[in-house]
Design a protein around this motif. Structure first.
Motif, PDB file in Angstrom:
ATOM      1  N   THR A 120      30.180  32.156  33.447  1.00 16.44           N
ATOM      2  CA  THR A 120      29.528  33.326  32.990  1.00 16.44           C
ATOM      3  C   THR A 120      30.452  34.401  32.889  1.00 16.44           C
ATOM      4  O   THR A 120      30.158  35.363  32.383  1.00 16.44           O
ATOM      5  CB  THR A 120      28.484  33.661  33.806  1.00 16.44           C
ATOM      6  N   MET A 121      31.560  34.215  33.016  1.00 15.56           N
ATOM      7  CA  MET A 121      32.853  35.242  33.154  1.00 15.56           C
ATOM      8  C   MET A 121      34.110  34.819  32.622  1.00 15.56           C
ATOM      9  O   MET A 121      35.143  35.537  32.699  1.00 15.56           O
ATOM     10  CB  MET A 121      32.963  35.910  34.536  1.00 15.56           C
ATOM     11  N   GLY A 122      34.247  33.834  31.715  1.00 16.83           N
ATOM     12  CA  GLY A 122      35.465  33.412  31.109  1.00 16.83           C
ATOM     13  C   GLY A 122      36.238  32.692  32.129  1.00 16.83           C
ATOM     14  O   GLY A 122      37.680  32.808  32.055  1.00 16.83           O
ATOM     15  N   GLY A 123      35.983  32.092  33.296  1.00 13.01           N
ATOM     16  CA  GLY A 123      36.857  31.544  34.069  1.00 13.01           C
ATOM     17  C   GLY A 123      36.739  29.979  34.164  1.00 13.01           C
ATOM     18  O   GLY A 123      35.728  29.494  33.502  1.00 13.01           O
ATOM     19  N   THR A 124      37.743  29.539  34.512  1.00 15.44           N
ATOM     20  CA  THR A 124      37.815  27.990  34.568  1.00 15.44           C
ATOM     21  C   THR A 124      38.053  27.492  36.132  1.00 15.44           C
ATOM     22  O   THR A 124      39.088  27.749  36.592  1.00 15.44           O
ATOM     23  CB  THR A 124      38.823  27.462  33.808  1.00 15.44           C
ATOM     24  N   PHE A 125      37.104  26.371  36.182  1.00 17.69           N
ATOM     25  CA  PHE A 125      37.523  25.864  37.788  1.00 17.69           C
ATOM     26  C   PHE A 125      37.461  24.465  37.157  1.00 17.69           C
ATOM     27  O   PHE A 125      36.918  23.750  36.520  1.00 17.69           O
ATOM     28  CB  PHE A 125      36.057  25.843  38.703  1.00 17.69           C
ATOM     29  N   ILE A 126      38.534  23.606  37.903  1.00 15.99           N
ATOM     30  CA  ILE A 126      38.980  22.124  37.674  1.00 15.99           C
ATOM     31  C   ILE A 126      38.661  21.663  39.155  1.00 15.99           C
ATOM     32  O   ILE A 126      39.781  22.208  40.082  1.00 15.99           O
ATOM     33  CB  ILE A 126      39.857  21.805  36.883  1.00 15.99           C
ATOM     34  N   GLN A 127      38.256  20.369  39.428  1.00 16.81           N
ATOM     35  CA  GLN A 127      38.478  19.724  40.495  1.00 16.81           C
ATOM     36  C   GLN A 127      39.504  18.741  40.320  1.00 16.81           C
ATOM     37  O   GLN A 127      39.153  17.930  39.630  1.00 16.81           O
ATOM     38  CB  GLN A 127      37.231  19.193  41.180  1.00 16.81           C
ATOM     39  N   MET A 128      40.540  19.025  41.079  1.00 15.14           N
ATOM     40  CA  MET A 128      41.671  18.013  40.951  1.00 15.14           C
ATOM     41  C   MET A 128      41.711  16.974  41.807  1.00 15.14           C
ATOM     42  O   MET A 128      40.652  16.730  42.344  1.00 15.14           O
ATOM     43  CB  MET A 128      42.873  18.895  41.148  1.00 15.14           C
ATOM     44  N   GLU A 129      42.597  15.965  41.517  1.00 11.82           N
ATOM     45  CA  GLU A 129      42.270  14.681  42.051  1.00 11.82           C
ATOM     46  C   GLU A 129      43.094  14.586  43.425  1.00 11.82           C
ATOM     47  O   GLU A 129      42.701  13.888  44.268  1.00 11.82           O
ATOM     48  CB  GLU A 129      43.266  13.425  41.284  1.00 11.82           C
ATOM     49  N   ASP A 130      43.730  15.633  43.861  1.00 12.67           N
ATOM     50  CA  ASP A 130      44.072  15.799  45.245  1.00 12.67           C
ATOM     51  C   ASP A 130      44.558  17.389  45.466  1.00 12.67           C
ATOM     52  O   ASP A 130      44.735  17.901  44.495  1.00 12.67           O
ATOM     53  CB  ASP A 130      45.291  15.043  45.771  1.00 12.67           C
ATOM     54  N   GLU A 131      44.914  17.664  46.675  1.00 12.65           N
ATOM     55  CA  GLU A 131      45.131  19.060  47.042  1.00 12.65           C
ATOM     56  C   GLU A 131      46.564  19.379  46.211  1.00 12.65           C
ATOM     57  O   GLU A 131      47.087  20.464  45.892  1.00 12.65           O
ATOM     58  CB  GLU A 131      45.389  19.606  48.319  1.00 12.65           C
ATOM     59  N   LEU A 132      47.455  18.406  46.453  1.00 13.19           N
ATOM     60  CA  LEU A 132      48.734  18.440  45.830  1.00 13.19           C
ATOM     61  C   LEU A 132      48.653  19.116  44.344  1.00 13.19           C
ATOM     62  O   LEU A 132      49.256  19.805  43.846  1.00 13.19           O
ATOM     63  CB  LEU A 132      49.566  17.161  45.666  1.00 13.19           C
ATOM     64  N   ALA A 133      47.669  18.402  43.568  1.00 10.29           N
ATOM     65  CA  ALA A 133      47.640  18.520  42.166  1.00 10.29           C
ATOM     66  C   ALA A 133      47.046  19.968  42.061  1.00 10.29           C
ATOM     67  O   ALA A 133      47.304  20.745  41.170  1.00 10.29           O
ATOM     68  CB  ALA A 133      46.496  17.613  41.482  1.00 10.29           C
ATOM     69  N   SER A 134      45.963  20.546  42.811  1.00 10.57           N
ATOM     70  CA  SER A 134      45.443  21.445  42.874  1.00 10.57           C
ATOM     71  C   SER A 134      46.481  22.708  42.852  1.00 10.57           C
ATOM     72  O   SER A 134      46.225  23.573  42.168  1.00 10.57           O
ATOM     73  CB  SER A 134      44.204  21.832  44.126  1.00 10.57           C
ATOM     74  N   MET A 135      47.433  22.653  43.881  1.00 15.74           N
ATOM     75  CA  MET A 135      48.332  23.830  43.931  1.00 15.74           C
ATOM     76  C   MET A 135      49.239  23.706  42.877  1.00 15.74           C
ATOM     77  O   MET A 135      49.680  24.789  42.324  1.00 15.74           O
ATOM     78  CB  MET A 135      49.278  23.436  45.384  1.00 15.74           C
ATOM     79  N   ALA A 136      49.932  22.439  42.341  1.00 13.87           N
ATOM     80  CA  ALA A 136      50.527  22.725  41.334  1.00 13.87           C
ATOM     81  C   ALA A 136      49.676  23.274  39.945  1.00 13.87           C
ATOM     82  O   ALA A 136      50.434  23.769  39.158  1.00 13.87           O
ATOM     83  CB  ALA A 136      50.881  21.089  40.924  1.00 13.87           C
ATOM     84  N   ALA A 137      48.590  22.767  39.892  1.00 14.20           N
ATOM     85  CA  ALA A 137      47.609  23.388  38.862  1.00 14.20           C
ATOM     86  C   ALA A 137      47.686  24.905  38.949  1.00 14.20           C
ATOM     87  O   ALA A 137      47.775  25.807  37.891  1.00 14.20           O
ATOM     88  CB  ALA A 137      46.408  22.788  38.606  1.00 14.20           C
ATOM     89  N   VAL A 138      47.731  25.533  39.985  1.00 12.41           N
ATOM     90  CA  VAL A 138      47.494  26.995  40.410  1.00 12.41           C
ATOM     91  C   VAL A 138      48.772  27.553  39.848  1.00 12.41           C
ATOM     92  O   VAL A 138      48.642  28.930  39.060  1.00 12.41           O
ATOM     93  CB  VAL A 138      46.992  27.181  41.835  1.00 12.41           C
ATOM     94  N   VAL A 139      49.897  26.884  40.363  1.00 11.20           N
ATOM     95  CA  VAL A 139      51.094  27.663  39.622  1.00 11.20           C
ATOM     96  C   VAL A 139      51.219  27.676  38.106  1.00 11.20           C
ATOM     97  O   VAL A 139      51.593  28.620  37.802  1.00 11.20           O
ATOM     98  CB  VAL A 139      52.271  26.859  40.602  1.00 11.20           C
ATOM     99  N   GLY A 140      50.856  26.568  37.746  1.00 10.89           N
ATOM    100  CA  GLY A 140      50.894  26.451  36.298  1.00 10.89           C
ATOM    101  C   GLY A 140      50.064  27.464  35.543  1.00 10.89           C
ATOM    102  O   GLY A 140      50.314  28.108  34.582  1.00 10.89           O
ATOM    103  N   GLY A 141      48.726  27.671  36.305  1.00 11.88           N
ATOM    104  CA  GLY A 141      47.798  28.444  35.604  1.00 11.88           C
ATOM    105  C   GLY A 141      48.265  29.915  35.562  1.00 11.88           C
ATOM    106  O   GLY A 141      48.160  30.878  34.772  1.00 11.88           O
TER     107      GLY A 141
END
Lengths: 92, 298, 388
Positions: free
Chosen positions: C54-75
């Motif tokens: 409702t506020m223009g945000g994007t959440f993605i549940q990644m395949e593991d925490e490694l990917a989550s942290m890498a995606a956060v740096v990219g984002g």
């Protein structure tokens, strides 16, 4: 050059007498070459040969041996992994 | 040999690839006869031919020889941690959906340590153009066995020959959900350029595997000669079979390499699935991530 | 700059720490979250995944925490404030890419709702044994900022502060909550959007020709350019020069790492955020953080009732450690008492700064429950008795 000798798979185009083949000018940035010979091997007009000269790094860059044979197809430019050779439409 | 023929008489104009590369960093680190440079040239040509706005193109690479690609392309370039190029690229794509995000890395990086992220990104059909340069070995670290090393091929960690069955990458990508799957070798410079050009204009998880010679490690450890010997092998042993069943394109040691475009489908991407679903479920309450990204203006 | 109202749920609420932390992130302007489910932290992203659309945000549940942290740096490199949420096991998986965020100087927040460890440990029960990991977890020399809330209200307030600090210093900020605060429900007041100060991502004003991603014009934090704005910069986890190009030399390493460390260690009082009470005339000072601080408060009250002048220092910004305050106190108190739900982590820092000038009494606990206040009281009395 060890390995299988080059067999040509393409025939003389039927309209080769009417079509005016373009004329290309080859540019070689000698000191950038690492002597992999891709360009010499796959130039369809066999314009190039490895020279006996050494470049700054001790590689033998290619050299144009058949002046005026280049048809500016820039295959050499596309296949060169070092961005050391390219062709442009000949101005003369 | 005519000496003045060696030193080209004309002043050398700028190499046409100049606008696409960080020329101040050339010559690059890759070995004589390595095929990565050729793939980079094809990628640059594809960018030129599609005329995409280079300011909106990001290239992400992981670790390894091919991982240095992001450092040479004049784009927003990200050289990330080993195996994490694809999740990093996922963040870029979701953080600013308008970006054309590409990943260029090696076989060890993308389907070795990064395999889990590879299959999930394909499953989600994330809008990423993935170019995997496969030289059958971990090159940067000195020639260790890779998940793509053919059976019986030697590597520094399989000195008696590799007994581990390798991946069939097009099959892995296709079965994970990639809508565009192709394989070329770096001898197929025209078809590779056209494939990348085509893939740039597709959406979703586009996967292109490029077989490249590794003279310093893979060829040396297996007595296969120089990079040119590799190219000659592709010339003699690569077969183009568009639409081949990906189950049948596995690569054996010094056996024919089946190339071509194997899969070319159209399927909604992760962003499209998200937008259409939330649009349906939340109606006008749904506020999508702006195309320009979630940057809140100061 | 004021908070974007779209992300601010103004009003008085009854929230647990996890939910309040999620609200704090959205209020701070976080619009990209990549996470992976792990007890006891998942409620944070569950909340965010419900409100983000409702506020223009994007959440993605990644395949593991490694990917989550890498995606956060990219984002974060798109200029979008990014966060991930995890607990011990995931925190361990994130370490390499936290190091990447530090080396690339990428603002982002990593929430760790600590649980009993090591390994799978006590997934649903409290722990505080990741504090040193937060500081030293990834390889090599780098610095991070870490905060520790003691209540759902602080889970909201300090998450906003965490994002602001990550933007100012361009570092990953570790939000070191614990399961108790995370799962404790209390009153949380969320102010109006225009009462919440938010530090925006400061984009460079330099031209595309002159911009270099790691050039410093006078201060320790380089200017930032977004992917897609035409700067066509390069950034890497390799030791790099001001152009962001790899440069493998000891000199470049010295310059690169020295700055990564100096910009935090040199911040001194700017990065000191503690709560002091009764330390002026204190004989014994209790140093605590997170849920343990609330338990310690009872012990301090009981000690004062028994006539022992007891002071309290509650660490809000835990890393960088408030060295000046502790060093100064060490000169005039009889001893420090450091209760924490681990076998001695922050207490080691206190010992380092006390430098032998006064004893440091660690009140350890393996986790799974909070301290018995009596155990803390006992140590305070012992410290006072020894000093008498």
């Amino acid at each position: 050059m060890q390995g299988v000798t080059q067999t040509k798979f393409w025939r003389e185009p039927l309209d080769s007498d009417q079509v005016e083949a373009p004329l290309g000018q080859v540019y070689i940035i000698n000191d950038r070459c690492k002597g992999c010979e891709f360009c010499v091997e796959y130039c369809p007009r066999d314009v190039l040969e490895m020279s006996d000269e050494f470049n700054r790094k001790g590689y033998h860059p290619p050299v144009v041996t058949k002046e005026g044979a280049c048809v500016n197809c820039n295959l050499c430019e596309q296949i060169c992994p070092e961005f050391a050779i390219f062709t442009l439409e000949a101005t003369s | 040999m005519n000496p003045d023929l060696v030193r080209d008489p004309l002043p050398i104009p700028e190499h046409p690839v100049t606008p696409y590369l960080r020329m101040e960093r050339i010559p690059h680190v890759w070995c004589p006869g390595c095929g990565i440079g050729t793939v980079v040239k094809c990628f640059a040509s594809a960018l030129e031919r599609t005329g995409v706005d280079l300011e909106k193109v990001s290239v992400v690479s992981g670790i390894g020889c091919s991982g240095r690609t992001a450092g040479y392309l004049r784009l927003d370039g990200f050289h990330t941690t080993h195996g994490r190029a694809i999740p990093f690229a996922t963040g870029l794509k979701l953080g600013r959906p308008e970006l054309l995000v590409s990943v260029v890395s090696g076989d060890g990086d993308l389907v070795g340590i990064g395999g889990n992220h590879f299959i999930h990104a394909a499953r989600r059909n994330l809008d990423l153009l993935v170019i995997l340069i496969n030289n059958f070995i971990y090159g940067m670290t000195g020639g260790q066995n890779a998940p793509t090393t053919p059976l019986m091929a030697r590597s520094s960690t399989m000195p008696f020959g590799n007994f581990e069955p390798p991946f069939n990458l097009p099959h892995l990508a296709a079965s994970s959900g990639a809508p565009y799957v192709a394989r070329w070798t770096c001898l197929h410079i025209r078809r590779l350029t056209w494939a990348i050009e085509e893939a740039i204009q597709r959406k979703g998880f586009r996967f292109i595997e490029v077989i490249a010679p590794c003279p310093t490690l893979y060829s040396r450890l297996n007595k296969l000669g120089t990079g040119l010997s590799g190219m000659r092998f592709y010339h003699d042993k690569a077969e183009i079979r568009h639409g081949a069943d990906t189950r049948e394109v596995a690569i054996g040691f010094q056996e024919p390499i089946i190339c071509g475009k194997f899969v070319d489908e159209e399927r909604p991407t992760f962003n499209e699935l998200m937008d259409s679903h939330y649009g349906k479920v939340l109606g006008e309450k749904y506020v999508p991530m702006p195309a320009e990204g979630g940057y809140l203006h100061g | 700059m004021k908070a974007d109202p779209a992300g601010v749920l103004t009003g008085a609420h009854y929230l647990d720490g996890d939910f309040a932390c999620g609200e704090g992130a959205m209020a701070a302007g976080c619009r990209f979250v990549a996470g992976y489910p792990i007890t006891p932290s998942t409620e944070v992203v569950e909340r965010i995944s419900r409100r983000f659309p409702t506020m223009g945000g994007t959440f993605i549940q990644m395949e593991d925490e490694l990917a989550s942290m890498a995606a956060v740096v990219g984002g974060s490199w798109t200029g979008t404030k990014s966060m991930t949420v995890t607990s011990g096991p995931g925190f361990s998986l994130m370490m390499e890419n936290i190091g990447l965020a530090a080396m690339m100087e990428t603002p982002c927040v990593v929430v760790n709702v600590q649980r009993g460890g090591p390994s799978t440990g006590l997934p649903t029960m409290v722990g505080q044994a990741d504090m040193m990991q937060a500081r030293w977890g990834s390889h090599g020399d780098y610095e991070v900022i870490a905060l520790s809330p003691q209540s759902p209200q602080e889970a909201f307030d300090l998450t906003v502060e965490a994002f602001n600090l990550s933007e100012i210093y361009r570092v990953p900020v570790m939000f070191m909550m614990d399961e108790c605060v995370g799962h404790m429900t209390e009153r949380v007041v969320i102010p109006e959007a225009d009462e919440i100060e938010v530090v925006p991502r400061r984009l460079t004003e330099q031209s595309k020709e002159e911009f270099l991603p790691y050039r410093l014009n006078g201060h320790l934090v380089p200017e930032f350019a977004r992917a897609g704005d035409g700067y066509r910069f390069h950034t890497t986890g390799l030791t790099h020069d001001e152009r962001g190009y790899p440069l493998m030399s000891a000199d470049c390493q010295e310059a690169c790492v020295h700055r990564l460390v100096d910009k935090i260690r040199g911040a001194g009082d700017d990065l000191t955020h503690i709560e002091e009470d009764g330390t002026d005339d204190a004989e014994v000072v209790v140093i605590s953080y997170g849920i343990t601080a609330r338990v310690a408060r009872m012990a301090i009250t009981m000690a004062r009732e028994r006539g022992v002048p007891t002071g309290s220092v509650r660490l809000i910004v835990v890393w960088p450690f408030p060295e000046r305050v502790i060093t100064e106190l060490a000169g005039r108190v009889a001893g420090f008492v450091v209760p924490e739900l681990n076998y001695g982590q922050i207490s080691l820092e206190v010992e380092r700064l006390a430098a032998g000038r006064c004893p440091v009494w660690h009140v350890g606990h393996g986790g799974g429950t909070v301290h018995d206040p009596e155990a803390i009281l006992e140590k305070i009395l012992e410290a006072a008795k020894v000093a008498a």
